[in-house]
Design an enzyme around this catalytic site. Structure first.
Site, PDB file in Angstrom:
ATOM      1  N   SER A 107       0.491  -9.881  10.421  1.00  0.00           N
ATOM      2  CA  SER A 107      -0.034  -8.663   9.809  1.00  0.00           C
ATOM      3  C   SER A 107      -1.536  -8.555  10.052  1.00  0.00           C
ATOM      4  O   SER A 107      -2.304  -9.418   9.633  1.00  0.00           O
ATOM      5  CB  SER A 107       0.247  -8.671   8.294  1.00  0.00           C
ATOM      6  OG  SER A 107      -0.570  -7.734   7.626  1.00  0.00           O
ATOM      7  N   CYS A 145      -8.380   2.961   6.888  1.00  0.00           N
ATOM      8  CA  CYS A 145      -7.587   3.374   5.724  1.00  0.00           C
ATOM      9  C   CYS A 145      -8.357   3.145   4.421  1.00  0.00           C
ATOM     10  O   CYS A 145      -8.979   2.093   4.224  1.00  0.00           O
ATOM     11  CB  CYS A 145      -6.290   2.577   5.720  1.00  0.00           C
ATOM     12  SG  CYS A 145      -5.352   2.677   4.192  1.00  0.00           S
ATOM     13  N   CYS A 156       2.787   5.856   8.712  1.00  0.00           N
ATOM     14  CA  CYS A 156       1.831   5.958   7.603  1.00  0.00           C
ATOM     15  C   CYS A 156       0.949   7.198   7.794  1.00  0.00           C
ATOM     16  O   CYS A 156       0.465   7.437   8.903  1.00  0.00           O
ATOM     17  CB  CYS A 156       0.965   4.703   7.567  1.00  0.00           C
ATOM     18  SG  CYS A 156      -0.446   4.816   6.446  1.00  0.00           S
ATOM     19  N   THR A 198      -6.751   1.358  11.729  1.00  0.00           N
ATOM     20  CA  THR A 198      -6.892   1.606  10.283  1.00  0.00           C
ATOM     21  C   THR A 198      -7.186   0.360   9.467  1.00  0.00           C
ATOM     22  O   THR A 198      -7.703   0.461   8.351  1.00  0.00           O
ATOM     23  CB  THR A 198      -5.617   2.254   9.712  1.00  0.00           C
ATOM     24  OG1 THR A 198      -4.502   1.378   9.951  1.00  0.00           O
ATOM     25  CG2 THR A 198      -5.361   3.610  10.342  1.00  0.00           C
ATOM     26  N   SER A 216       1.531  -5.211   3.187  1.00  0.00           N
ATOM     27  CA  SER A 216       2.988  -5.209   3.326  1.00  0.00           C
ATOM     28  C   SER A 216       3.629  -6.403   2.618  1.00  0.00           C
ATOM     29  O   SER A 216       4.768  -6.765   2.903  1.00  0.00           O
ATOM     30  CB  SER A 216       3.375  -5.214   4.813  1.00  0.00           C
ATOM     31  OG  SER A 216       2.788  -6.318   5.489  1.00  0.00           O
ATOM     32  N   GLU A 235       0.235  -0.149  16.196  1.00  0.00           N
ATOM     33  CA  GLU A 235      -0.497   1.050  15.764  1.00  0.00           C
ATOM     34  C   GLU A 235      -1.431   1.552  16.858  1.00  0.00           C
ATOM     35  O   GLU A 235      -1.485   2.745  17.154  1.00  0.00           O
ATOM     36  CB  GLU A 235      -1.304   0.740  14.503  1.00  0.00           C
ATOM     37  CG  GLU A 235      -2.193   1.893  14.049  1.00  0.00           C
ATOM     38  CD  GLU A 235      -3.240   1.487  13.035  1.00  0.00           C
ATOM     39  OE1 GLU A 235      -4.387   1.969  13.143  1.00  0.00           O
ATOM     40  OE2 GLU A 235      -2.912   0.697  12.127  1.00  0.00           O
ATOM     41  N   HIS A 268      -1.641  -4.269  19.411  1.00  0.00           N
ATOM     42  CA  HIS A 268      -1.026  -3.934  18.130  1.00  0.00           C
ATOM     43  C   HIS A 268      -0.243  -2.627  18.247  1.00  0.00           C
ATOM     44  O   HIS A 268      -0.663  -1.689  18.935  1.00  0.00           O
ATOM     45  CB  HIS A 268      -2.091  -3.806  17.044  1.00  0.00           C
ATOM     46  CG  HIS A 268      -1.527  -3.768  15.657  1.00  0.00           C
ATOM     47  ND1 HIS A 268      -1.049  -2.616  15.080  1.00  0.00           N
ATOM     48  CD2 HIS A 268      -1.365  -4.747  14.729  1.00  0.00           C
ATOM     49  CE1 HIS A 268      -0.614  -2.891  13.862  1.00  0.00           C
ATOM     50  NE2 HIS A 268      -0.792  -4.183  13.621  1.00  0.00           N
ATOM     51  N   CYS A 300       0.858  -1.185   0.000  1.00  0.00           N
ATOM     52  CA  CYS A 300       0.000   0.000   0.000  1.00  0.00           C
ATOM     53  C   CYS A 300       0.900   1.243   0.000  1.00  0.00           C
ATOM     54  O   CYS A 300       2.132   1.140   0.109  1.00  0.00           O
ATOM     55  CB  CYS A 300      -0.900   0.014   1.237  1.00  0.00           C
ATOM     56  SG  CYS A 300      -0.001   0.235   2.797  1.00  0.00           S
ATOM     57  N   HIS A 353       4.875  -5.709   9.285  1.00  0.00           N
ATOM     58  CA  HIS A 353       4.775  -7.073   9.800  1.00  0.00           C
ATOM     59  C   HIS A 353       4.817  -8.078   8.651  1.00  0.00           C
ATOM     60  O   HIS A 353       3.830  -8.723   8.315  1.00  0.00           O
ATOM     61  CB  HIS A 353       3.488  -7.217  10.610  1.00  0.00           C
ATOM     62  CG  HIS A 353       3.486  -6.408  11.862  1.00  0.00           C
ATOM     63  ND1 HIS A 353       2.350  -5.898  12.445  1.00  0.00           N
ATOM     64  CD2 HIS A 353       4.518  -6.003  12.647  1.00  0.00           C
ATOM     65  CE1 HIS A 353       2.675  -5.221  13.534  1.00  0.00           C
ATOM     66  NE2 HIS A 353       3.975  -5.270  13.676  1.00  0.00           N
TER      67      HIS A 353
END
Length: 280
Positions: free
Chosen positions: A221, A193, A94, A161, A264, A124, A122, A12, A40
């Protein structure tokens, strides 16, 4: 056997941006450290390690005077620790994750308890909680919020996201049913996202037209796991990290095969899977 892949596949925007920054730094400086894994995906991390990108688990493990923050972001507290040690910070967060961070800070400063729909463990989500300045909780279960004592009158709801939009919507509905009382204020910001949303929609559409789906990406991930979760509700689905994990037995009696990937997953890994399928 016919093979079809989604249009949204491979890196992405946020992942590509982060990797481009690290590759440039590694070339210019002969190597660079990253605070936590930039993404990840083991294949990506192994390739980056080969050009001098070294992952460090904590601030205390940093050896040099420069460190890159991963695409998942970091809390302001971590950034302050780095500045206090005169460590140069290269931020590869990001832009979509940063948007969530800013929203969390704005809500917290406006007197809201920030509720993040996401995995509390996580990277994030931890970074976003940090931006809420201690005025936030992360959960996938609205009962955790409903059980708070005292129950906050003002709640600001965000999403990790990479979550599934429909699941976020249902979470908000349940939250309204369980905590919305007189004089309460609930503010909901859709922070999923755009790339992830398109990727999920395309994967779900393709899953409905094939006999089997392969979701390529790291098992650690979050967005890859969400893709596999969505597709498996529609058709037989296998999450694989590499082409070597493919079993020929999966394809017995299957005519149409669909392929998608996490955000990813490198192009080379996808090409390896295609080559393996074509060789069967």
């Amino acid at each position: 056997m016919k093979i079809e892949k989604t249009k949204e596949i491979g890196f992405c925007y946020g992942v590509k941006r982060a990797i481009d920054i690290l590759e440039r730094l590694a070339r210019e400086r002969g190597g660079v450290e990253t605070l936590g894994a930039v993404v990840h995906n083991q294949q990506v991390l192994q390739r980056l390690a080969g050009i001098g990108v070294r992952v460090v688990p904590s601030v205390d493990d940093i050896k040099g005077n420069t460190v890159a923050i991963s695409s998942h972001g970091a809390s302001p507290e971590v950034e302050e620790k780095l500045k206090a040690r005169n460590i140069e910070v290269i931020n590869t967060t990001c832009p979509f994750v940063h948007r969530v961070q800013i929203a969390a800070r704005r809500l917290a400063r406006s007197g809201f308890l920030v509720v993040i729909y996401g995995d509390a463990d996580h990277t994030e989500v931890k970074s976003v909680l940090g931006w809420a300045g201690g005025k936030g909780v992360a959960t996938l279960d609205e009962k955790l919020v409903a059980g708070l004592e005292p129950l906050p009158r003002r709640l600001g709801v965000l999403s990790q996201t990479t979550q599934i939009p429909a699941h976020f919507t249902e979470f908000v509905k349940r939250l309204i049913d369980s905590v919305f009382t007189r004089d309460s204020e609930l503010r909901v910001i859709d922070t999923i996202c755009h790339d992830i949303r398109r990727r999920q929609a395309e994967a779900l559409d393709l899953a409905g037209r094939v006999d089997l789906m392969l979701v390529i990406g790291g098992r650690g991930s979050a967005n890859t796991n969400r893709l596999a979760e969505l597709c498996s509700a529609v058709t037989e689905t296998h999450l694989i990290e590499t082409a070597e994990e493919i079993s020929p037995a999966w394809f017995k009696g299957k005519e149409r095969i669909g392929i998608t990937s996490g955000a990813s997953t490198p192009e080379q890994t996808i090409n390896d899977v295609l080559a393996r399928l074509e060789g069967l």
